[in-house]
Motif scaffolding. Structure first.
Motif, PDB file in Angstrom:
ATOM      1  N   ASP B  31      -1.469  -4.557  -1.718  1.00 28.25           N
ATOM      2  CA  ASP B  31      -2.231  -3.491  -1.064  1.00 28.25           C
ATOM      3  C   ASP B  31      -1.762  -2.093  -1.476  1.00 28.25           C
ATOM      4  O   ASP B  31      -2.068  -1.106  -0.801  1.00 28.25           O
ATOM      5  N   TYR B  32      -1.022  -2.051  -2.558  1.00 29.40           N
ATOM      6  CA  TYR B  32      -0.581  -0.738  -3.053  1.00 29.40           C
ATOM      7  C   TYR B  32      -0.445  -0.859  -4.546  1.00 29.40           C
ATOM      8  O   TYR B  32       0.226  -1.764  -5.046  1.00 29.40           O
ATOM      9  N   PHE B  33      -1.096   0.085  -5.273  1.00 25.87           N
ATOM     10  CA  PHE B  33      -1.132  -0.008  -6.733  1.00 25.87           C
ATOM     11  C   PHE B  33      -0.733   1.346  -7.326  1.00 25.87           C
ATOM     12  O   PHE B  33      -1.561   2.252  -7.440  1.00 25.87           O
ATOM     13  N   PRO B  34       0.520   1.461  -7.708  1.00 25.18           N
ATOM     14  CA  PRO B  34       0.962   2.714  -8.347  1.00 25.18           C
ATOM     15  C   PRO B  34       0.895   2.603  -9.859  1.00 25.18           C
ATOM     16  O   PRO B  34       0.963   1.513 -10.425  1.00 25.18           O
ATOM     17  N   TRP B  35       0.764   3.742 -10.485  1.00 25.23           N
ATOM     18  CA  TRP B  35       0.904   3.835 -11.925  1.00 25.23           C
ATOM     19  C   TRP B  35       2.151   4.673 -12.201  1.00 25.23           C
ATOM     20  O   TRP B  35       2.334   5.743 -11.613  1.00 25.23           O
ATOM     21  N   TYR B  36       2.968   4.169 -13.117  1.00 28.95           N
ATOM     22  CA  TYR B  36       4.165   4.879 -13.518  1.00 28.95           C
ATOM     23  C   TYR B  36       4.043   5.269 -14.988  1.00 28.95           C
ATOM     24  O   TYR B  36       3.466   4.542 -15.795  1.00 28.95           O
TER      25      TYR B  36
END
Lengths: 113, 113
Positions: B31-36
């Protein structure tokens, strides 16, 4: 402001030798702490996480262990290094209670010969 | 095993073009999608992130488009600049209380002037 330090910056070790890598975070109380490993050119693999002192959860088995002796300190270690342990080790932190935003330290480059 | 897949593995665009980086996942509990973003010699830095309650998240030249039904998301970088050249990692994390974090293999972006 929070700062995260990792030590050493780089290590060259022999196969079969012991290893201890450290991570310290300043300016943040009760953070969640994480260890990641990145093979050269590879993705980031989460190894361990800790939400409180003395409590560490393993995510993958790579013949490594981790400990959290203090609120602001996270240690990664092994008694016997393998060639496959070579890579980049990153420590990260997030706010207590959530894993969402994670902030990475500068990393330690490990070469096992 | 929980997986996050990224494509393409590498991407080259001209300065001023829009770069599109793709990501897909399998576990519907994420439920959480970060981009690094990772520059050579540095540690990953959080760039932008989205949660499934939204299908779009914008921050300057960076936009995430999210399709919950298809379990896909994409990062669009408009007006790409040579300084955007880096490796971009898509990641996923679970519900509150789940501290596991899964990273994709990354997309290496090169922006040519």
């Amino acid at each position: 402001a929070q700062t995260i330090h990792q030590w050493p910056v780089a290590e060259i070790k022999a196969v079969g030798s012991p290893l201890s890598l450290g991570c310290t975070i300043k300016g943040k109380s009760s953070p969640n702490l994480y260890w990641y490993w990145q093979a050269t050119g590879g993705t980031l693999q989460q190894l361990f996480y800790s939400i409180t002192v003395g409590q560490v959860e393993s995510v993958v088995q790579l013949n490594l262990s981790a400990s959290r002796p203090k609120d602001d300190q996270f240690i990664l270690s092994t008694e016997k290094l393998l060639l496959s342990h070579s890579g980049f080790y990153l420590c990260a932190w997030s706010h207590w209670g959530v894993s969402y935003e994670q902030y990475f330290g500068p990393g330690t480059r490990l070469t096992v010969l | 095993q929980q997986q996050v897949r990224q494509s393409p593995q590498s991407l080259t665009v001209w300065e001023g073009e829009t770069a599109i980086l793709n990501c897909s996942y399998e576990d519907s509990t994420f439920d959480y999608f970060p981009w690094y973003r990772l520059f050579p010699g540095e540690s990953p830095a959080l760039l932008i992130a989205i949660r499934p309650v939204s299908n779009k998240k914008e921050d300057g030249r960076f936009t995430i488009f999210f399709n919950k039904r298809e379990k896909k998301l994409s990062l669009h970088i408009t007006d790409s600049q040579p300084g955007d050249s880096a490796t971009y990692f898509c990641a996923a994390s679970g519900n509150t209380g789940n501290y596991k974090y899964v990273f994709g293999a990354g997309t290496r972006l090169k922006v040519i002037a």
